[in-house]
Design a protein around this motif. Structure first.
Motif, mmCIF file in Angstrom:
data_model
loop_
_atom_site.group_PDB
_atom_site.id
_atom_site.type_symbol
_atom_site.label_atom_id
_atom_site.label_comp_id
_atom_site.label_asym_id
_atom_site.label_seq_id
_atom_site.Cartn_x
_atom_site.Cartn_y
_atom_site.Cartn_z
ATOM 1 N N GLU A 1 53.100 35.434 34.118
ATOM 2 C CA GLU A 1 51.923 35.067 33.498
ATOM 3 C C GLU A 1 50.781 34.522 33.937
ATOM 4 O O GLU A 1 49.877 34.707 33.940
ATOM 5 C CB GLU A 1 52.491 34.372 32.209
ATOM 6 C CG GLU A 1 53.212 35.403 31.000
ATOM 7 C CD GLU A 1 52.533 36.570 30.639
ATOM 8 O OE1 GLU A 1 51.231 36.758 30.328
ATOM 9 O OE2 GLU A 1 53.059 37.691 30.696
ATOM 10 N N GLY A 2 51.459 33.184 34.970
ATOM 11 C CA GLY A 2 50.410 32.510 35.400
ATOM 12 C C GLY A 2 49.613 33.199 36.313
ATOM 13 O O GLY A 2 48.294 32.901 36.898
ATOM 14 N N LEU A 3 50.361 34.077 37.046
ATOM 15 C CA LEU A 3 49.551 34.827 38.301
ATOM 16 C C LEU A 3 48.556 35.712 37.500
ATOM 17 O O LEU A 3 47.435 35.952 38.031
ATOM 18 C CB LEU A 3 50.716 35.659 39.158
ATOM 19 C CG LEU A 3 51.670 34.665 40.176
ATOM 20 C CD1 LEU A 3 52.737 35.601 40.502
ATOM 21 C CD2 LEU A 3 50.639 34.184 41.087
ATOM 22 N N LEU B 1 44.535 36.145 38.036
ATOM 23 C CA LEU B 1 43.751 37.192 38.409
ATOM 24 C C LEU B 1 42.747 37.719 37.258
ATOM 25 O O LEU B 1 41.761 38.242 37.738
ATOM 26 C CB LEU B 1 44.963 38.376 38.623
ATOM 27 C CG LEU B 1 45.674 38.115 39.803
ATOM 28 C CD1 LEU B 1 46.762 39.152 39.820
ATOM 29 C CD2 LEU B 1 45.074 38.072 41.081
ATOM 30 N N GLY B 2 42.975 37.213 36.229
ATOM 31 C CA GLY B 2 42.072 37.470 35.186
ATOM 32 C C GLY B 2 42.228 38.976 34.607
ATOM 33 O O GLY B 2 41.198 39.664 34.135
ATOM 34 N N VAL C 1 36.504 43.538 42.126
ATOM 35 C CA VAL C 1 37.340 44.117 43.363
ATOM 36 C C VAL C 1 37.240 42.966 44.385
ATOM 37 O O VAL C 1 38.434 42.625 44.998
ATOM 38 C CB VAL C 1 36.727 45.529 43.859
ATOM 39 C CG1 VAL C 1 37.448 45.620 45.244
ATOM 40 C CG2 VAL C 1 37.097 46.434 42.790
ATOM 41 N N ASP C 2 36.053 42.416 44.723
ATOM 42 C CA ASP C 2 35.972 41.464 45.823
ATOM 43 C C ASP C 2 36.647 40.383 45.464
ATOM 44 O O ASP C 2 37.183 39.669 46.297
ATOM 45 C CB ASP C 2 34.483 41.338 46.348
ATOM 46 C CG ASP C 2 33.722 42.321 46.737
ATOM 47 O OD1 ASP C 2 34.431 43.409 47.021
ATOM 48 O OD2 ASP C 2 32.623 42.420 46.717
ATOM 49 N N ARG C 3 36.423 39.775 44.153
ATOM 50 C CA ARG C 3 37.102 38.453 43.982
ATOM 51 C C ARG C 3 38.617 38.664 43.705
ATOM 52 O O ARG C 3 39.349 37.845 44.149
ATOM 53 C CB ARG C 3 36.726 38.223 42.200
ATOM 54 C CG ARG C 3 37.273 37.072 41.935
ATOM 55 C CD ARG C 3 36.805 36.783 40.264
ATOM 56 N NE ARG C 3 37.746 37.568 39.626
ATOM 57 C CZ ARG C 3 38.633 37.516 39.068
ATOM 58 N NH1 ARG C 3 39.467 36.436 39.358
ATOM 59 N NH2 ARG C 3 39.334 38.444 38.314
ATOM 60 N N MET C 4 39.287 39.811 43.393
ATOM 61 C CA MET C 4 40.649 40.157 43.274
ATOM 62 C C MET C 4 41.312 40.041 44.552
ATOM 63 O O MET C 4 42.551 39.819 44.797
ATOM 64 C CB MET C 4 40.877 40.961 42.316
ATOM 65 C CG MET C 4 40.646 40.806 40.833
ATOM 66 S SD MET C 4 41.101 41.985 39.500
ATOM 67 C CE MET C 4 42.742 41.342 39.653
ATOM 68 N N GLU D 1 38.605 48.112 34.157
ATOM 69 C CA GLU D 1 39.055 46.559 34.102
ATOM 70 C C GLU D 1 40.386 46.632 34.939
ATOM 71 O O GLU D 1 41.157 47.789 34.768
ATOM 72 C CB GLU D 1 39.410 45.702 32.930
ATOM 73 C CG GLU D 1 38.587 46.632 31.656
ATOM 74 C CD GLU D 1 39.106 45.710 30.327
ATOM 75 O OE1 GLU D 1 38.563 44.513 30.365
ATOM 76 O OE2 GLU D 1 39.867 46.203 29.545
ATOM 77 N N PRO D 2 40.901 45.571 35.639
ATOM 78 C CA PRO D 2 42.332 45.906 36.158
ATOM 79 C C PRO D 2 43.327 46.073 35.067
ATOM 80 O O PRO D 2 43.293 45.280 34.072
ATOM 81 C CB PRO D 2 42.225 44.463 36.866
ATOM 82 C CG PRO D 2 41.118 43.382 36.325
ATOM 83 C CD PRO D 2 40.474 44.333 35.555
#
Length: 647
Positions: free
Chosen positions: A127-129, A133-134, A172-175, A113-114
């Motif tokens: 926090e919002g960012l 990003l999840g 990875v592609d989503r982020m 996980e990231p």
């Protein structure tokens, strides 16, 4: 080693700088990018009814991403560390964070996980960012040293882009679509990996300004091998189309380092500090997003040349419509009608009476059918009831001549029962229904072979039945519409060319009927002949009357001389007025015909011009204006596309 480019603008200056909104952490996008985003939004709004929604889907996502990013903190810059399995990206993450914040180990894949490391800025908002990003809360960390040079940096350690776990690759592609910048970590063994170059670096070549390419593990290379690998890496990046930040030009920074030994990590930290201090990474990333969206839309907005209708195309369209309504034939018939009226007005009283009696006699011979049926002969002669020098013209019924042809039910073509009851049966001729809607001339109209039958009142065998002029003219109109639509659509992208053709097709529906009405109105206007009679007609008519009186007086005088009423020489006194009246009348009629030709020609040209203008106005309102509206919409869209693409 290649250093990152010099900052193009710092906070408070430069087109890509952030401008903070009073009372909060939101920021307004720089003027240049804001204009491009507004143009892209307008572009989508103008194109929804013309383009497939799938073609606009990518551009819509760019706008959504931009709106979402600008609602969040502009104080922070989100930078992701991406790389293949075993490239050492987690080790580099820990080296920058100053502590072991991301797990490092021989197990593959290690990062599931990231992981985030946040250097606090002067304002909150990270926090919002991170939520966008999840990144899980338990994976969010702070740096060990809290160095001020990286204030505002949010560093993300991504899973392996070549992980055996599908969900890792999808993550990875989503982020990668959400972060502001990317540090690509490669190692000496896999820096030329086809997956990396074909799936990521080559498609993302337009994002070079927000990229770092780091060759890790250089401590494993002997001697000057590191420089050789870096040179080969630059070559591959250049082949991928990735601009390199060399000689102060914007582009990707290429660095060589060893996360394990710390060699070159300081240079990367310095480059990151300079990059974050610019506060322009988000704008540059979104600008690259807009560039990519504009490039994908190029095929549906970029024309292959100059678009629009030329004056020549408009003139040819008007000519075809004039052909469809028989404007030339109508003008010539009007000219002949004018001559006929002139000859009737300027002819001798005897000729006028003879012409009137001949026309009445022909109508009577048709048993009342002359007011309803017009017999179509195979020859091109004129009727015996022409009157003085004209009668009904050989090119068809026009003007006052058509008034005698009458009207029949619309659409009836061929031989009718009523015709069999009239004169048509007498000689085997065919009576053809005709009404104002069935005009004759070019493009399926009667042309020069029409006219009323000769004195016999019948036509020969083998004569083809007349054809409805409207049906005959329809192919001409349809061809005219197709031609002008093709001319207007030439060079346009496929969706807009289709829109132009559809607009022309919609306008063409009902156009033949509208032109038929235009021609019928023109017929009706010509039916009564010239509205204003020239004054010299009256003078000529008076002279003809005087000459007729002289002729009568002379003839009576001669009769008196012959019968002995007068003296022996009385015939000499009567011969002069008789000769003057008999020869002067035809001479005056001939002179009037010569004089009338110029006026008749102008009268015919005016009739042709009016019919042409009316037909052109009809075609303009129904076809050209809708087509022009579509072309105008395309020009507006193309202007917005030019702004959105940064051209």
């Amino acid at each position: 080693m290649v250093q990152p480019r010099s900052p193009a603008g710092v906070e408070g200056g430069g087109a890509g700088a952030y401008r903070w909104v009073a009372g909060g952490g939101r920021r307004a996008v720089g003027g240049g990018l804001r204009g491009r985003l507004d143009a892209l939004r307008e572009l989508i709004a103008l194109s929804r009814s013309r383009l497939d929604g799938r073609a606009l889907e990518g551009a819509g996502r760019v706008l959504e991403t931009a709106d979402e990013r600008y609602r969040l903190s502009g104080e922070h810059t989100v930078v992701a560390i991406a790389g293949a399995t075993g490239s050492g990206k987690s080790s580099l993450f820990n080296a920058l964070a100053g502590a072991n914040r991301s797990q490092v180990g021989p197990r593959r894949p290690t990062t599931a996980e990231p992981v985030a490391c946040v250097w606090p800025g002067s304002r909150s908002g990270a926090e919002g960012l991170l939520h966008r990003l999840g990144v899980p809360a338990h994976r969010r960390h702070a740096p060990a040293d809290g160095s001020s040079e990286l204030h505002g940096l949010i560093l993300i350690d991504l899973p392996d882009h070549d992980s055996s776990a599908t969900e890792h690759r999808a993550q990875v592609d989503r982020m990668l679509e959400l972060v502001d910048a990317v540090i690509w970590v490669v190692d000496p063994e896999k820096y030329a990996d086809a997956v990396l170059h074909e799936r990521y670096l080559r498609p993302l070549a337009g994002y070079a300004e927000v990229m770092f390419v780091v060759l890790n593990q250089v401590d494993r290379l002997p001697g000057d091998a590191a420089d050789q690998v870096v040179d080969d890496l630059r070559r591959l990046l250049d082949e991928d189309g990735l601009a390199l930040g060399e000689h102060g030009e914007p582009g990707a920074a290429v660095l060589a380092l060893s996360a394990a030994t710390g060699r070159g990590v300081g240079e990367l930290r310095e480059a990151l500090g300079q990059f974050v201090a610019e506060r322009g990474a988000a704008d540059r990333r979104l600008a690259a997003d807009v560039d990519a969206a504009a490039e994908r839309l190029r095929s549906v907005y970029a024309a292959q040349g100059r678009v629009g209708l030329t004056e020549q195309a408009r003139a040819e369209f008007d000519d075809r419509l004039a052909e469809a309504v028989g404007a030339v034939a109508t003008g010539r018939a009007a000219e002949r009608d004018w001559l006929r009226y002139a000859e009737r007005a300027c002819g001798s009283p005897w000729t006028r009476v003879r012409g009137w009696r001949g026309w009445r006699g022909w109508r009577g011979s048709q048993g009342g059918q002359g007011s309803r049926w017009a017999l179509r002969g195979s020859g091109g002669g004129t009727t015996g009831a022409e009157g003085i020098g004209g009668g009904l013209t050989g090119a068809g019924l026009t003007g006052a001549g058509r008034a005698e042809a009458g009207r029949v039910d619309a659409g009836r073509v061929g031989v009718g029962a009523d015709a069999d009851a009239g004169a048509g049966r007498a000689g085997g001729g065919r009576a053809v229904p005709w009404r104002s809607g069935m005009r004759w001339g070019p493009a399926g109209r009667q042309g020069a072979s029409g006219g009323l039958p000769a004195a016999g009142g019948v036509v020969g065998e083998g004569v083809e039945p007349a054809v409805d002029g409207r049906a005959a003219a329809r192919p001409v109109v349809e061809q005219a519409v197709r031609t002008v639509a093709a001319e207007a659509a030439y060079g346009l992208p496929a969706p807009w060319a289709q829109a132009v053709r559809e607009a022309a097709d919609r306008g063409a529906y009902g156009l033949p009927e509208a032109l038929d009405k235009v021609a019928a109105d023109a017929e009706e206007a010509l039916r009564g002949g010239p509205g204003v009679k020239p004054r010299w007609w009256k003078v000529a008519a008076s002279l003809q009357g005087l000459l007729s009186v002289l002729q009568v007086v002379g003839v009576l005088w001669l009769l008196g001389a012959v019968t002995g009423v007068g003296g022996a020489t009385a015939w000499v006194s009567g011969l002069l007025p008789a000769l003057l009246g008999s020869a002067g009348g035809p001479a005056l009629a001939w002179l009037c015909r010569v004089v009338a030709r110029g006026s008749a020609r102008r009268y015919g040209q005016d009739a042709e011009r009016r019919l042409r203008s009316a037909a052109a106005g009809c075609g303009r309102a129904r076809v050209l204006e809708p087509v022009a509206a579509e072309l105008l919409r395309y020009r507006e869209v193309r202007e917005q596309y030019a702004v959105a693409s940064g051209a």
